[in-house]
Design an enzyme around this catalytic site. Structure first.
Site, short mmCIF file in Angstrom:
data_model
loop_
_atom_site.label_atom_id
_atom_site.label_comp_id
_atom_site.label_asym_id
_atom_site.label_seq_id
_atom_site.Cartn_x
_atom_site.Cartn_y
_atom_site.Cartn_z
CG HIS A 135 -1.96 -1.09 0.76
ND1 HIS A 135 -2.80 -1.31 -0.43
CD2 HIS A 135 -2.46 -2.28 1.69
CE1 HIS A 135 -3.40 -2.27 -0.38
NE2 HIS A 135 -3.41 -2.87 0.80
CD GLU B 117 0.77 -15.32 4.71
OE1 GLU B 117 1.50 -15.10 4.14
OE2 GLU B 117 0.12 -14.20 5.26
CG HIS C 102 -5.64 -11.22 4.64
ND1 HIS C 102 -6.71 -10.74 4.94
CD2 HIS C 102 -5.36 -11.26 3.28
CE1 HIS C 102 -7.14 -10.11 3.66
NE2 HIS C 102 -6.40 -10.28 2.97
N1 PXP Z 1 -0.85 -12.23 3.63
C1 PXP Z 1 -1.38 -12.30 2.44
C2 PXP Z 1 -1.22 -13.63 1.79
C3 PXP Z 1 -1.90 -11.63 1.74
O1 PXP Z 1 -2.42 -11.63 0.55
C4 PXP Z 1 -1.96 -10.15 2.38
C5 PXP Z 1 -2.70 -8.92 1.62
O2 PXP Z 1 -1.75 -8.73 0.61
C6 PXP Z 1 -1.55 -10.03 3.66
C7 PXP Z 1 -0.97 -11.13 4.32
C8 PXP Z 1 -1.19 -8.74 4.64
O3 PXP Z 1 -2.90 -8.62 4.77
P1 PXP Z 1 -3.01 -6.86 5.54
O4 PXP Z 1 -2.81 -6.04 4.63
O5 PXP Z 1 -4.47 -7.09 5.81
O6 PXP Z 1 -2.05 -7.15 6.73
#
Ligand code: PXP
Length: 244
Positions: free
Chosen positions: A10, A151, A191
């Site tokens: 981001h 993950e 996530h």
């Molecule tokens: N892990 C995976 C596999 C993801 O696709 C994402 C989002 O890109 C994240 C972690 C990070 O998620 P968040 O931005 O909600 O912390």
């Protein structure tokens, strides 16, 4: 004890809002590393909505810790991973319309493709993690296809509203962790994790890596990337139980 990979997608989203050259994810990655992050995660999406090819190549050169490339199993992206050779790839499903990765990878349905991609990554010495929901059949398929790690998708935990629902999701993550460790897999999680909900997940023993993006970058807008990363590491260290 679990360590933090900062997902800096981001930072690139802000840049792409004006299709300009700032903020640079390479600078953001350096700030995360100065704060003590264990790794940097970026998702090279097929639509290139945030991270682009230049970012991945530049980060391959600049990241001193660990570069984790999140990616779909689409052939053009797999070819890029073979050329860039990040330390780790995390395989995710990808749907062009989604705001962010929605579900986990279906390792049962796409078993044959997964096996091929895992072999190709291993030939390059890249560690392979599969982003999956904590379902036993998905974990078993990840192990059978040769993945090194999974993950665990913490989205359902992050969205749980009641205390009961939260407990149920933590129990599911713990059961997934147990089964994955039995299968010889390394277990990551990520996530939807934030400064407010990290505690219960950080307390789960045996998780060795968190991938956190949106919450850290959001805080970084106000306090800076280094400070935002430092604050998340502090929380993980506070709640995580040491296995040693
Ligand atoms: N892990 C995976 C596999 C993801 O696709 C994402 C989002 O890109 C994240 C972690 C990070 O998620 P968040 O931005 O909600 O912390």
């Amino acid at each position: 004890m679990a360590v933090l990979n900062v997902n800096i997608d981001h930072v690139a989203t802000v840049r792409q809002a004006r299709r300009t050259d700032e903020p640079d994810p390479v600078w953001a990655a350096a700030e995360c590393e100065l704060a003590g992050a264990n790794g940097i995660t970026v998702h090279l999406r097929q639509d290139r909505r945030h991270i682009n090819d230049r970012d991945v190549w530049a980060l391959k050169e600049s990241v001193a810790s660990k570069l984790n490339l999140e990616m779909s199993m689409a052939e053009p992206i797999v070819k890029i991973a073979e050329q860039v050779v990040p330390d780790q790839v995390t395989l995710v499903p990808e749907n062009r319309q989604e705001l962010t990765t929605e579900g986990g990878l279906d390792c049962v349905k796409f078993e044959a493709r997964l096996r091929t991609v895992v072999n190709r990554m291993h030939k390059k010495g890249i560690l392979v993690s599969a982003f999956i929901t904590p379902e036993l059949e998905q974990i078993a398929a990840s192990a059978e296809t040769g993945c090194d790690a999974i993950e665990l998708h913490t989205g359902a935990y992050a969205n749980a509203k009641s205390e009961r629902a939260v407990k149920k999701q933590i129990a599911a993550l713990e059961a997934g962790r147990d089964f994955a460790l039995e299968q010889g897999l390394i277990v990551h999680a990520g996530h939807g994790l934030t400064y407010r909900n990290i505690a219960a997940v950080a307390r789960i023993e045996g998780l060795c890596e968190f991938n956190i993006g949106h919450s850290i970058v959001s805080r970084a807008v106000l306090v800076g990337m280094r400070e935002a990363t430092r604050q998340m590491i502090e929380l993980i260290d506070k709640y995580a139980k040491r296995l040693d």
